[in-house]
Design an enzyme around this catalytic site. Structure first.
Site, PDB file in Angstrom:
ATOM      1  N   ASN A 166       0.874  -1.173   0.000  1.00  0.00           N
ATOM      2  CA  ASN A 166       0.000   0.000   0.000  1.00  0.00           C
ATOM      3  C   ASN A 166       0.912   1.223   0.000  1.00  0.00           C
ATOM      4  OD1 ASN A 166      -1.806   2.046   0.464  1.00  0.00           O
ATOM      5  ND2 ASN A 166      -2.343   1.411   2.550  1.00  0.00           N
ATOM      6  N   LYS A 189       0.202   4.234  -0.343  1.00  0.00           N
ATOM      7  CA  LYS A 189      -0.429   5.448   0.214  1.00  0.00           C
ATOM      8  C   LYS A 189      -0.138   6.636  -0.711  1.00  0.00           C
ATOM      9  CE  LYS A 189      -0.238   3.290   4.705  1.00  0.00           C
ATOM     10  NZ  LYS A 189      -0.198   3.409   6.152  1.00  0.00           N
ATOM     11  N   HIS A 240      -9.590   1.517   4.299  1.00  0.00           N
ATOM     12  CA  HIS A 240      -8.370   1.634   5.102  1.00  0.00           C
ATOM     13  C   HIS A 240      -8.645   2.595   6.271  1.00  0.00           C
ATOM     14  CE1 HIS A 240      -4.317   2.696   6.311  1.00  0.00           C
ATOM     15  NE2 HIS A 240      -3.920   1.590   5.714  1.00  0.00           N
ATOM     16  N   GLU A 274      -7.032   4.925   7.479  1.00  0.00           N
ATOM     17  CA  GLU A 274      -6.745   6.336   7.187  1.00  0.00           C
ATOM     18  C   GLU A 274      -7.907   6.971   6.431  1.00  0.00           C
ATOM     19  OE1 GLU A 274      -2.942   5.639   5.343  1.00  0.00           O
ATOM     20  OE2 GLU A 274      -2.117   5.103   7.298  1.00  0.00           O
ATOM     21  N   GLU A 316      -5.759  -4.707  10.268  1.00  0.00           N
ATOM     22  CA  GLU A 316      -4.712  -3.727  10.557  1.00  0.00           C
ATOM     23  C   GLU A 316      -5.032  -2.972  11.846  1.00  0.00           C
ATOM     24  OE1 GLU A 316      -2.562  -2.582   6.632  1.00  0.00           O
ATOM     25  OE2 GLU A 316      -4.306  -1.287   6.865  1.00  0.00           O
ATOM     26  N   GLY A 368       2.178   2.325  10.738  1.00  0.00           N
ATOM     27  CA  GLY A 368       3.141   3.408  10.603  1.00  0.00           C
ATOM     28  C   GLY A 368       3.831   3.802  11.899  1.00  0.00           C
ATOM     29  N   SER A 373       3.030  -2.033  10.293  1.00  0.00           N
ATOM     30  CA  SER A 373       4.470  -2.121  10.543  1.00  0.00           C
ATOM     31  C   SER A 373       5.062  -3.488  10.236  1.00  0.00           C
ATOM     32  CB  SER A 373       4.806  -1.695  11.983  1.00  0.00           C
ATOM     33  OG  SER A 373       4.443  -0.344  12.193  1.00  0.00           O
ATOM     34  N   GLY A 400       2.712  -1.095   4.227  1.00  0.00           N
ATOM     35  CA  GLY A 400       2.853   0.321   3.867  1.00  0.00           C
ATOM     36  C   GLY A 400       4.306   0.681   3.672  1.00  0.00           C
TER      37      GLY A 400
HETATM   38  P1  PGA Z   1       2.596   0.312   7.573  1.00  0.00           P
HETATM   39  O1  PGA Z   1       1.168   0.533   6.869  1.00  0.00           O
HETATM   40  O2  PGA Z   1       3.126  -0.993   7.047  1.00  0.00           O
HETATM   41  O3  PGA Z   1       3.426   1.494   7.136  1.00  0.00           O
HETATM   42  O4  PGA Z   1       2.359   0.270   9.033  1.00  0.00           O
HETATM   43  C1  PGA Z   1       0.303  -0.532   6.664  1.00  0.00           C
HETATM   44  C2  PGA Z   1      -0.993  -0.023   6.085  1.00  0.00           C
HETATM   45  O5  PGA Z   1      -1.488   1.014   6.547  1.00  0.00           O
HETATM   46  O6  PGA Z   1      -1.556  -0.626   5.146  1.00  0.00           O
END
Ligand code: PGA
Length: 249
Positions: free
Chosen positions: A9, A11, A94, A96, A166, A172, A212, A233
C-alpha cells in the site's frame, strides 16, 4: 490451501516514474514467488504501473473507488475506470480513509459490493484503535466491522474478498502486533466469517495482517495459521525490503 497475498500500500507516495522504478525492482522476487503480489499505487501512477507490471506476476491495485458507476462526484474514481486501465484489486476502508475521509462501515459495504460486481478484488480493511484494545472490545469491534462490510454479499462473492486486519495502533508506528496477537484476531475474523457464511467459505477467504510489517518481522507473522499474507505500507516502498517479504511468503 489459501494462496498467500503480499500487497503493498504505497499510500500517497511515489510519482509515476518512481513507481515504475520500484515495480521493476521487485519483479524478480515477485516472479519467483509462490504468493500473489500486489502493488496499490496512487491513482495517477496506476496506468504506468499496469503497463510496467504486464507480463510479470505483479497485480496492480487502487487504494479507493466510488460505489456509484458515474456522475457528479468531483474527485472520485469509478470501478469501470479502474477496469478500463487494467487494475485488478482495490483497497477499501483503510483506517486512514475512515479517519480522515469519513469512510463508514456503510460506504465500505457499498464499495465492496461495487468492486465485486465489477470484477475487482476488494481488499477490505478492519482494525481496532489502541483505546478499543485497552478496553477489551477488539473482538466485538472487528466482528461488527466484518459483519457490516460483508452485508448482502453472497458466499460465492465473499470467497473473492481479501480481508486485511490492521490494528490502527500498529500502522506506521513501528509497533507491530506480536505474531500471536495478530493471529488471534485473524482467527476471530475467520470465525465471524464462518458465522455469517459457513466453515468452507471462511476457510477460503484470505486474511492479511497489516501494521508495521517489515523485512525483520514478516517471517514470523507469515508463518501463523490464520495469517494469509500482508498489507504493507512503509516497507513496500523499499524494493529490497518488499522483495524480502515476498520471499518469505
Ligand atoms: P505500515 O502501513 O506498514 O506502514 O504500518 C500498513 C498499512 O497502513 O496498510
Amino acid at each position: 490451501m489459501r494462496t498467500k497475498v503480499i500487497a503493498g500500500n504505497w499510500k500517497m507516495n511515489k510519482t509515476p516514474d518512481e513507481g515504475i522504478k520500484l515495480i521493476n525492482g521487485i519483479k524478480a522476487a515477485a516472479n519467483a514467488a509462490a504468493c500473489e503480489v500486489v502493488v496499490c499505487t496512487p491513482f495517477v501512477a496506476l496506468p504506468s504501473a499496469v503497463n510496467v507490471a504486464e507480463g510479470s506476476k505483479i497485480g496492480v491495485g487502487a487504494q479507493n473507488l466510488h460505489f456509484e458507476d458515474s456522475g457528479a462526484y468531483t474527485g472520485e474514481v469509478s470501478a469501470d475506470m479502474l477496469n478500463a486501465i487494467g487494475v485488478k484489486y482495490v483497497i477499501i476502508g483503510h483506517s486512514e480513509r475512515r479517519e480522515y475521509f469519513a469512510e463508514t462501515d456503510e460506504t465500505v459495504n457499498k464499495k465492496t459490493i461495487k468492486a465485486l460486481e465489477k470484477g475487482l478484488v476488494p481488499i477490505v480493511c478492519c482494525g481496532e484503535t489502541l483505546e478499543q484494545r485497552e478496553n477489551n472490545i477488539t473482538f466485538e469491534h472487528i466482528a461488527m466491522q466484518i459483519k457490516l462490510a460483508m452485508k448482502s454479499i453472497s458466499s460465492a462473492d465473499a470467497c473473492k474478498v481479501i480481508i486485511a486486519y490492521e490494528p490502527i495502533w500498529a500502522i506506521g508506528t513501528g509497533r507491530t502486533a506480536t505474531d500471536e496477537q495478530a493471529n488471534e484476531v485473524c482467527a476471530a475474523i475467520r470465525k465471524t466469517l464462518a458465522s455469517i457464511y459457513d466453515e468452507k467459505t471462511a476457510d477460503t477467504i484470505r486474511i492479511l495482517y497489516g501494521g508495521s510489517m517489515n523485512a525483520k518481522n514478516a517471517e514470523g507473522l507469515l508463518s501463523m495459521s490464520d495469517i494469509d499474507g500482508g498489507l504493507i505500507g512503509g516497507a513496500s516502498l523499499k524494493e529490497e525490503d518488499f522483495s524480502t517479504i515476498i520471499n518469505f511468503a
